[in-house]
Motif scaffolding. Structure first.
Motif, PDB file in Angstrom:
ATOM      1  N   THR A 145       0.854  -1.183   0.000  1.00 47.12           N
ATOM      2  CA  THR A 145       0.000   0.000   0.000  1.00 47.12           C
ATOM      3  C   THR A 145       0.886   1.227   0.000  1.00 47.12           C
ATOM      4  O   THR A 145       1.868   1.264   0.752  1.00 47.12           O
ATOM      5  CB  THR A 145      -0.895   0.009   1.258  1.00 47.12           C
ATOM      6  OG1 THR A 145      -1.534  -1.267   1.343  1.00 47.12           O
ATOM      7  CG2 THR A 145      -1.948   1.095   1.177  1.00 47.12           C
ATOM      8  N   MET A 146       0.569   2.158  -0.881  1.00 42.71           N
ATOM      9  CA  MET A 146       1.401   3.361  -1.007  1.00 42.71           C
ATOM     10  C   MET A 146       0.551   4.614  -0.850  1.00 42.71           C
ATOM     11  O   MET A 146      -0.439   4.767  -1.567  1.00 42.71           O
ATOM     12  CB  MET A 146       2.058   3.362  -2.388  1.00 42.71           C
ATOM     13  CG  MET A 146       3.190   2.353  -2.499  1.00 42.71           C
ATOM     14  SD  MET A 146       3.285   1.626  -4.145  1.00 42.71           S
ATOM     15  CE  MET A 146       2.219   0.211  -3.934  1.00 42.71           C
ATOM     16  N   GLY A 169      -4.607   6.072  -1.222  1.00 41.31           N
ATOM     17  CA  GLY A 169      -3.594   5.039  -1.364  1.00 41.31           C
ATOM     18  C   GLY A 169      -3.669   4.300  -2.688  1.00 41.31           C
ATOM     19  O   GLY A 169      -4.718   4.221  -3.317  1.00 41.31           O
ATOM     20  N   ILE A 212       0.610   2.980 -10.822  1.00 35.83           N
ATOM     21  CA  ILE A 212       1.947   2.739 -10.255  1.00 35.83           C
ATOM     22  C   ILE A 212       2.978   2.724 -11.384  1.00 35.83           C
ATOM     23  O   ILE A 212       4.062   3.300 -11.271  1.00 35.83           O
ATOM     24  CB  ILE A 212       1.963   1.405  -9.459  1.00 35.83           C
ATOM     25  CG1 ILE A 212       1.138   1.562  -8.167  1.00 35.83           C
ATOM     26  CG2 ILE A 212       3.394   0.971  -9.138  1.00 35.83           C
ATOM     27  CD1 ILE A 212       0.841   0.254  -7.458  1.00 35.83           C
ATOM     28  N   PRO A 250      12.567  -1.961  -1.905  1.00 37.30           N
ATOM     29  CA  PRO A 250      11.246  -1.738  -1.292  1.00 37.30           C
ATOM     30  C   PRO A 250      11.120  -2.592  -0.029  1.00 37.30           C
ATOM     31  O   PRO A 250      11.831  -3.583   0.101  1.00 37.30           O
ATOM     32  CB  PRO A 250      10.268  -2.212  -2.375  1.00 37.30           C
ATOM     33  CG  PRO A 250      11.066  -2.349  -3.632  1.00 37.30           C
ATOM     34  CD  PRO A 250      12.460  -2.637  -3.204  1.00 37.30           C
ATOM     35  N   TYR A 253       7.030  -0.779   7.012  1.00 39.49           N
ATOM     36  CA  TYR A 253       6.901   0.549   6.412  1.00 39.49           C
ATOM     37  C   TYR A 253       8.239   1.106   5.963  1.00 39.49           C
ATOM     38  O   TYR A 253       9.266   0.872   6.589  1.00 39.49           O
ATOM     39  CB  TYR A 253       6.264   1.485   7.458  1.00 39.49           C
ATOM     40  CG  TYR A 253       6.565   2.943   7.261  1.00 39.49           C
ATOM     41  CD1 TYR A 253       5.860   3.680   6.315  1.00 39.49           C
ATOM     42  CD2 TYR A 253       7.549   3.578   8.010  1.00 39.49           C
ATOM     43  CE1 TYR A 253       6.150   5.035   6.133  1.00 39.49           C
ATOM     44  CE2 TYR A 253       7.826   4.920   7.834  1.00 39.49           C
ATOM     45  CZ  TYR A 253       7.129   5.637   6.898  1.00 39.49           C
ATOM     46  OH  TYR A 253       7.403   6.955   6.702  1.00 39.49           O
ATOM     47  N   GLN A 294       9.682   4.855   3.826  1.00 37.09           N
ATOM     48  CA  GLN A 294       9.378   6.080   3.082  1.00 37.09           C
ATOM     49  C   GLN A 294      10.222   6.095   1.826  1.00 37.09           C
ATOM     50  O   GLN A 294      11.445   6.018   1.893  1.00 37.09           O
ATOM     51  CB  GLN A 294       9.686   7.310   3.963  1.00 37.09           C
ATOM     52  CG  GLN A 294       9.351   8.646   3.318  1.00 37.09           C
ATOM     53  CD  GLN A 294       7.862   9.017   3.435  1.00 37.09           C
ATOM     54  OE1 GLN A 294       7.196   8.608   4.386  1.00 37.09           O
ATOM     55  NE2 GLN A 294       7.345   9.760   2.467  1.00 37.09           N
ATOM     56  N   PHE A 347       6.314   8.903  -1.106  1.00 36.44           N
ATOM     57  CA  PHE A 347       5.388   7.805  -0.786  1.00 36.44           C
ATOM     58  C   PHE A 347       5.715   7.118   0.532  1.00 36.44           C
ATOM     59  O   PHE A 347       6.874   6.809   0.815  1.00 36.44           O
ATOM     60  CB  PHE A 347       5.416   6.759  -1.897  1.00 36.44           C
ATOM     61  CG  PHE A 347       4.506   7.099  -3.030  1.00 36.44           C
ATOM     62  CD1 PHE A 347       3.164   6.724  -2.987  1.00 36.44           C
ATOM     63  CD2 PHE A 347       4.963   7.810  -4.129  1.00 36.44           C
ATOM     64  CE1 PHE A 347       2.307   7.057  -4.017  1.00 36.44           C
ATOM     65  CE2 PHE A 347       4.100   8.149  -5.163  1.00 36.44           C
ATOM     66  CZ  PHE A 347       2.769   7.767  -5.108  1.00 36.44           C
ATOM     67  N   GLU A 348       4.679   6.865   1.308  1.00 37.24           N
ATOM     68  CA  GLU A 348       4.797   5.950   2.441  1.00 37.24           C
ATOM     69  C   GLU A 348       4.442   4.585   1.876  1.00 37.24           C
ATOM     70  O   GLU A 348       3.346   4.401   1.354  1.00 37.24           O
ATOM     71  CB  GLU A 348       3.719   6.254   3.493  1.00 37.24           C
ATOM     72  CG  GLU A 348       3.864   7.535   4.243  1.00 37.24           C
ATOM     73  CD  GLU A 348       2.600   7.820   5.072  1.00 37.24           C
ATOM     74  OE1 GLU A 348       1.853   6.884   5.411  1.00 37.24           O
ATOM     75  OE2 GLU A 348       2.369   9.006   5.336  1.00 37.24           O
ATOM     76  N   VAL A 349       5.345   3.644   1.969  1.00 37.23           N
ATOM     77  CA  VAL A 349       5.083   2.318   1.408  1.00 37.23           C
ATOM     78  C   VAL A 349       4.947   1.315   2.552  1.00 37.23           C
ATOM     79  O   VAL A 349       5.795   1.249   3.434  1.00 37.23           O
ATOM     80  CB  VAL A 349       6.208   1.889   0.447  1.00 37.23           C
ATOM     81  CG1 VAL A 349       5.882   0.541  -0.184  1.00 37.23           C
ATOM     82  CG2 VAL A 349       6.411   2.953  -0.636  1.00 37.23           C
ATOM     83  N   SER A 359       4.279  -2.793   3.354  1.00 39.93           N
ATOM     84  CA  SER A 359       4.281  -4.100   2.731  1.00 39.93           C
ATOM     85  C   SER A 359       4.022  -5.146   3.812  1.00 39.93           C
ATOM     86  O   SER A 359       4.715  -5.192   4.816  1.00 39.93           O
ATOM     87  CB  SER A 359       5.651  -4.309   2.078  1.00 39.93           C
ATOM     88  OG  SER A 359       5.664  -5.511   1.384  1.00 39.93           O
TER      89      SER A 359
END
Lengths: 618, 210
Positions: free
Chosen positions: B43-44, B52, B74, B162, B167, B169, B173-175, B177
């Motif tokens: 989720t980004m 998101g 994306i 990634p 989490y 950054q 984007f806050e990513v 997974s």
């Protein structure tokens, strides 16, 4: 002694000063209603009621007509923020409207229209949030689809109708939108007769525009030839009065020239009451005669098609109350508004209580059909409704709104408007179930209420809180010219899309892969299939020969909210804007040779500036 | 030494009792959700994307949030930094993974029916290998996407990894997974197998040597 005299003198001086002060005219009228000063708690309440915090959403949509700007403006209520402009009858480079092939064709030769009365589609007399119809004076009606807030169809100019003001009011299940002539002319259009023949050769025309219940597609329904009065406003009956449409008329004197005098001689003019189901039936039976390419019904030959209800001098608005029993007609040169009772009208018709006829149309007796004359104030124009039989009438001359009650006919409150209110629009205030809560006064003048912007002054739309016993003015908004009428609908009734899905795009020239973009030639016709996606317009350059007919079909293959792309072609007067998932075409002759840059006009991304290319004409 | 091999053979030949067999059956059934649910979700969030962008990784496909629209989105964003497009065809895993999971289902079923310790050990060892390989494969894929950036990209960013879990950054984007239901199901299957093994092993040790 000297000191005593000095005191006396100063005493007389004070008295003189006091007399002078009393004799001086006040600097502001009684009840001057600028805020600030004492009414702090009222101001705080008003601020709280209208403040929609950043990121928060409004409760209602207000669709306001743009008058001679030809557009529809969308505002949020209670913030009164301008949310968007829906171009209808006038090109609007902001969305590329009127520049691409489809919208250009829809506009035709007219690039101007005087849009007056928006009408939301209804189901059982209540807004259903599907379409918005709006008329304009050149005899046209447009349909805006509220799924995407886009103008989808412009019907007309309809033959014979001249000065289509009494429009686009719809019947309770959106069977018809209506039109009527404000400026009677000899028909069919093109016929010439001097104004000395006005009474005999000029005709008013009423039209029913049929609406397809599934698609909303409009088509010609039926037409009625009328005496040469000026048909002004209308409203469809509902519930108790379902089946009728009411139109006010002025100049029943059939006068010409200086109408402000000649058309104001009679004490009463008429409201025309049209039985639209009978019109529909008669048209289906093939009745009427061909005029200007359409079948026109004659009320003389179809008994019961039209009746005239006498109404106070030069009536403007006619508004049917939620239950349909009462019809409110406002004589704009009077101090009262008249409430007619549909049951009394029907009884009078049954008993044939007519005082005479106008060109074969029976005229009912005023005293027989009215329930009340309500002393609302000077210059009553339009009436909107709230729950519990509350009615709100705009007063042009008094520059105020009067609140009164149906049934008891009591006027209970007035709120001043700045200034000279025309129409007013309450929350779902012309449906079978008005919401109350908010009312917007659509004013003609605004001077002094805003920072000065020179001689071309904005219009004002003032928000009034009607949720309590006393009406309260809570916000001044300055709207695009020129709001005539507006429709206020609860926001949750609309569910607009934000992108056109790929599956929905059925355009024959749509392409979805950058690889499919390119140029094909057929004789002197050049077709450019172009893809717009962040941040390239592909092909980035292409060549044609001078004199070629060029069609550029642009597909915006984005499927993301708010990723619009523009295509502006310099020196060729072309700017189109393509929404996500949409395909638009623009066709033009490559008249000038040279190198012409094109670029994305609608800011899209970090590399928006780089979204550019060259159109080369050899 | 001989004695040890003898004991080992006896251990591997030991029959499985009802308990371990039920656990192995449970492990087989636990594989079913991997065919219906994603293994991983990413989720980004960014200021421009308050709702998101979402990526759901199944054992056999890649699904974007917002009716699939998040994947093209994306990809549009990633093209600025020269990242390769996320397309299902580039994931070889999507071809072999569902087949292998199905094969594990059959292997577990075989263990339930044949009912020897040796079958259980086969299942467990192969399954652990599969799990470790899959995780490595996933991590490697992420590494390749984050490091194989087009040198001609409009925006130059340092190669990055990634997040595999949790989490991180990345630019604006806050990513986030996280494993999803499918992965938890795979984990549950592993847990069942291990439990089955310990139950069976305890039983085998208690049983007198042949």
């Amino acid at each position: 002694m000297r000191t005593i005299r000095a005191t006396e003198m100063s005493r007389y001086g004070l008295l003189a000063l006091a007399i002078f002060a009393v004799a001086c005219a006040p600097s502001a009228p009684k009840g001057a209603q600028k805020s600030g000063g004492g009414a702090t708690s009222d101001v705080a309440i008003a601020a709280q009621k209208t403040y929609v915090a950043p990121g928060d959403l409004d409760e209602y949509y207000l669709f306001s007509s743009g008058g001679h700007s030809g557009q529809v403006y969308v505002y949020g209520v209670p913030s009164m923020r301008h949310l968007s402009t829906i171009p209808v009858f006038t090109p609007y480079p902001g969305t590329g409207y009127g520049f691409d092939d489809e919208s250009k064709k829809m506009l035709g030769d007219l690039t101007w229209g005087d849009a007056h009365h928006p009408a939301l589609s209804e189901t059982n007399g209540d807004y259903d949030g599907r379409w918005l119809f709006i008329n304009e004076m050149n005899g046209r009606v447009a349909r805006i689809d509220l799924r995407d807030f886009k103008t989808k169809q412009i019907l007309g100019p309809i033959p014979n109708v001249s000065g289509n003001h009494a429009s686009a009011f719809v019947t309770p299940n959106t069977e018809y939108s209506v039109m009527a002539s404000r400026f009677s002319i000899p028909i069919p259009k093109g016929t010439v007769a001097g104004v000395d023949k006005y009474a005999s050769d000029y005709k008013g025309v009423i039209t029913g525009v049929k609406i397809d219940p599934k698609s909303g597609e409009m088509s010609f329904g039926w037409q009625i030839v009328m005496p040469p009065f000026d048909y002004d406003l209308g409203d469809a009956g509902k519930k108790a009065s379902d089946g009728y449409v009411f139109f006010t008329s002025y100049n029943t004197e059939k006068a010409t020239g200086k109408l402000e005098v000649t058309a104001s001689q009679k004490d009463r003019d008429y409201i025309a009451m049209v039985d639209w189901r009978l019109a529909e039936k008669s048209a289906a039976e093939g009745k009427g005669k061909m005029i200007g390419g359409v079948k026109v019904l004659d009320p003389k030959e179809i008994p019961g098609l039209v009746y005239f209800l006498p109404c106070g001098k030069s009536p403007h608005g006619v508004d049917v109350a939620p239950e349909g029993k009462w019809i409110v007609g406002s004589g704009k040169l009077q101090g009262v508004t008249t409430v007619f009772n549909i049951e009394k009208i029907q009884t009078a018709i049954k008993n044939k209580n007519f005082t005479g006829d106008e060109d074969g149309i029976p005229v009912l007796k005023y005293e027989d059909i009215k329930d009340a004359e309500v002393p609302v104030g000077l210059g009553p124009l339009h009436t909107q409704f709230g729950p519990d039989n509350w009615a709100y009438t705009s007063l042009f001359v008094d520059s105020a709104i009067a609140k009164w009650k149906l049934g008891t006919w009591e006027v209970v409150d007035k709120v001043p408007m700045s200034y000279s209110i025309g129409h007013l629009s309450a929350a779902e205030g012309d449906t079978v179930s008005p919401d109350g809560k908010y009312l917007v006064g659509l004013n003609k003048l605004s001077h002094g209420r805003h920072l000065s912007v020179g001689p071309s002054q904005p219009e004002s739309s003032q928000l009034v809180d009607i949720s309590e016993e006393k009406m309260k003015l809570i916000y001044d908004a300055f709207t695009e010219p020129e709001p005539h009428y507006a429709q206020m609908i609860k926001a949750d009734k609309l569910h607009p899309i934000e992108v056109y899905s790929k599956e929905e795009n059925k355009h024959p020239l749509a392409i979805w892969d950058v690889k499919d973009a390119g140029v094909t030639r057929n004789g002197n016709k050049v077709l450019v299939k172009m893809v717009a996606v962040r941040s390239t317009l592909t092909p980035t350059d292409f060549e044609v020969k001078a004199g070629d007919e060029v069609t550029i079909a642009i597909t915006n293959i984005e499927q993301t909210t708010d990723e619009l792309h523009g295509f502006g072609l310099l020196d060729y007067n072309i700017n189109i804007v393509v929404d996500p998932g949409e395909t638009k075409t623009v066709t033009f002759k490559a008249k000038k040779s040279g190198v012409f840059p094109f670029y994305c006009t609608n800011f899209c991304s970090a590399l928006h500036q780089e979204m550019q290319g060259y159109f080369i004409v050899r | 030494m001989r004695d040890f091999l003898k004991r080992a053979n006896a251990f591997l030949d030991a029959p499985l009792d009802l308990g371990p067999r039920v656990m192995v059956l449970a492990a087989a059934l636990a594989l079913i959700p991997t065919f219906t649910s994603p293994l991983y979700t990413m989720t980004m969030f960014a200021p421009q994307y308050p709702d998101g962008l979402r990526l759901f990784i199944y054992s056999y496909k890649l699904v974007g949030g917002n009716n699939g629209q998040d994947i093209p989105e994306i990809n549009v964003l990633n093209h600025y930094i020269g990242m390769r497009d996320l397309v299902s065809e580039e994931f070889g895993e999507f071809k072999w993974m569902p087949f292998v999971i199905g094969a594990f289902g059959l292997l577990f079923a075989r263990t339930v029916v044949m009912g020897k310790m040796t079958h259980l050990v086969d299942s467990l060892v192969l399954y652990v290998y599969f799990g470790a390989f899959s995780l490595w494969s996933f991590g490697y894929k992420m590494w390749v996407y984050g490091h194989n950036l087009d040198p001609k990209a409009a925006v130059k960013v340092a190669p990055f990894m990634p997040p595999m879990y949790g989490y991180k950054q990345l630019a604006n984007f806050e990513v986030y997974s996280y494993p999803a239901l499918g992965s938890y199901a795979l984990g549950a299957a592993a847990f069942c197998l291990v439990l089955a093994f310990f139950l069976a092993a305890r039983r085998a040790r208690q049983a007198p040597a042949v």
